[in-house]
Write an enzyme that holds these catalytic residues in place. Structure first.
Site, short mmCIF file in Angstrom:
data_model
loop_
_atom_site.label_atom_id
_atom_site.label_comp_id
_atom_site.label_asym_id
_atom_site.label_seq_id
_atom_site.Cartn_x
_atom_site.Cartn_y
_atom_site.Cartn_z
N TRP A 141 0.84 -1.20 0.00
CA TRP A 141 0.00 0.00 0.00
C TRP A 141 0.88 1.25 0.00
CZ3 TRP A 141 -0.88 -4.35 2.91
CH2 TRP A 141 -2.06 -5.04 2.61
N HIS A 149 -6.87 1.73 2.45
CA HIS A 149 -7.93 0.75 2.23
C HIS A 149 -9.01 0.96 3.29
CE1 HIS A 149 -5.28 -2.36 4.68
NE2 HIS A 149 -5.34 -1.18 5.24
N ARG A 207 -4.23 6.03 -2.70
CA ARG A 207 -2.93 5.36 -2.86
C ARG A 207 -2.00 6.20 -3.69
NH1 ARG A 207 -4.40 -0.98 -3.20
NH2 ARG A 207 -5.82 -0.90 -1.43
N GLN A 232 -13.77 1.74 -2.14
CA GLN A 232 -13.78 0.33 -1.76
C GLN A 232 -15.02 0.05 -0.92
OE1 GLN A 232 -10.20 -0.69 0.41
NE2 GLN A 232 -9.27 -1.52 -1.43
N VAL A 255 -5.44 -11.58 6.89
CA VAL A 255 -6.29 -12.77 6.74
C VAL A 255 -5.42 -14.01 6.63
CG1 VAL A 255 -8.31 -11.67 5.67
CG2 VAL A 255 -6.38 -12.36 4.23
N ALA A 302 -13.40 -11.56 6.04
CA ALA A 302 -13.38 -10.15 5.67
C ALA A 302 -13.14 -10.08 4.17
CB ALA A 302 -12.26 -9.43 6.40
N1 PHE Z 1 -7.70 -4.22 2.16
C1 PHE Z 1 -7.27 -5.06 1.07
C2 PHE Z 1 -6.78 -4.15 -0.06
O1 PHE Z 1 -7.09 -3.01 -0.10
C3 PHE Z 1 -8.39 -5.94 0.59
C4 PHE Z 1 -8.84 -6.94 1.60
C5 PHE Z 1 -9.83 -6.66 2.50
C6 PHE Z 1 -8.23 -8.20 1.64
C7 PHE Z 1 -10.22 -7.60 3.44
C8 PHE Z 1 -8.61 -9.13 2.54
C9 PHE Z 1 -9.60 -8.83 3.44
O2 PHE Z 1 -6.05 -4.55 -0.92
#
Ligand code: PHE
Length: 331
Positions: free
Chosen positions: A153, A172, A198, A212, A256, A299
């Site tokens: 990120w 995010h 970003r 998002q 995750v 998630a």
């Molecule tokens: N936050 C991650 C992204 O922006 C996406 C994501 C959200 C992945 C929740 C797994 C669980 O790339």
């Protein structure tokens, strides 16, 4: 002197007779009565004359000057009425002026639609802040400082004194998971739509500012199978009649375990990534003081822009943001 006065007056009357519009009249007014006019000069020279001369010539010059003023005023009123009459002529056969009603931006429409679909599956809609701190955007999500995963990120940092827990524009919507879990206890299912930022190069599928939608479902025995059902339901409803091919692909996100990415097949046969997802990592539960042995959950984070692009066959994400009405008006 008197001859000169007469000459000025005669020229004025002649020129006034030829005047057909207000702009020209204004030019004449300046020419004959302005400070730099011939008449102005004459009036200015009064002070160098003898008392007698002044009495005689002065009164004549003033009479001429008043006369010129009056004639200009009269002509001005005439011209004004003429002009007003032609301009206000009412043509009842002319088509009416179309009143255009505005409408929602395609991204807003898509976001509303997504919210509605998830609401129908009993998810609550919550929000999180766009300016985040380092802890919520990274640390609490199991992305420690100096860990290479942080480079997934590219971040806009907010200028401020160095120190702990610096501020940034959220990269995010995942930090909203932490905010929510800090204040609530499972079981629950939420979605969090929002704008993210970003610091990265732009191209047809990347913007430095986009939208998002985070999803989080936590309970005693929530599994990846539940996630699969929810996404499938969502796609079915979102793409209505359109047949849509999608796939799960093993992937890595620090918050995750296991992690997946969900891709959708485009018309040209290419796959486009539309969301990241997975089972919430136990370290994340630890950060919000849940006991990871008691509960589990999934998630996901989907790109609203990308889903809108697929749904409406929009080839370039930048079209959403450049304000081109030829694009916006199509929705
Ligand atoms: N936050 C991650 C992204 O922006 C996406 C994501 C959200 C992945 C929740 C797994 C669980 O790339």
């Amino acid at each position: 002197m008197l001859e000169k006065l007469k000459k000025i007056r005669d020229e004025f009357v002649k020129e006034l007779g030829n005047t057909q519009d207000l702009d020209h009249l204004e030019k004449i007014r300046v020419k004959y009565t302005g400070r730099k006019s011939e008449l102005g000069d004459l009036l200015g020279s009064l002070k160098d004359m003898t008392v007698e001369e002044r009495r005689e010539f002065g009164s004549k010059a003033n009479i001429a000057r008043n006369e010129i003023d009056d004639l200009i005023k009269e002509k001005g009123e005439n011209l004004y009425h003429k002009q007003a009459l032609t301009e206000s002529f009412l043509d009842i056969t002319k088509p009416g002026k179309k009143i255009e009603a505005g409408h929602l931006h395609p991204l807003t429409k898509v976001e509303d639609e997504i919210k509605q679909i998830f609401s129908s599956m009993n998810f609550s809609v919550v929000e999180g802040p766009e300016v985040e701190d380092e802890y919520h955007n990274f640390d609490a999500l199991n992305i420690p400082e100096n860990h290479p995963a942080r480079e997934m990120w590219d971040t806009f940092w907010i200028k401020q004194a160095e120190g702990k827990n610096r501020l940034l524009l959220r990269t995010h919507t995942s930090p909203a998971q932490i905010h929510y879990m800090e204040k609530h206890q499972p079981p629950f299912q939420i979605i969090v739509p929002g704008r993210v930022f970003r610091y990265e190069a732009l191209d047809a599928s990347h913007e430095f500012n986009f939208y998002q939608l985070e999803g989080l479902m936590v309970g005693k025995d929530i599994s990846l199978a539940n996630f699969k059902f929810v996404v499938e339901e969502f796609f079915k409803k979102f793409f209505k009649g359109q047949k849509i091919d999608f796939r799960f692909r093993a992937s890595y996100f620090p918050f995750v375990e296991p992690g997946v990415e969900v891709d959708i097949k485009l018309q040209n046969g290419n796959w486009m990534e539309v969301m990241g997802a997975g089972m919430v990592h136990r370290n994340v539960f630890n950060s919000v003081k849940y006991n990871p042995n008691d509960i589990q959950g999934f998630a996901f984070g989907m790109g609203i822009d990308r889903l809108a692009m697929i749904k409406y066959k929009i080839p370039d994400i930048r079209l959403f943001y450049n304000g081109d009405l030829r694009f916006i008006k199509q929705f």
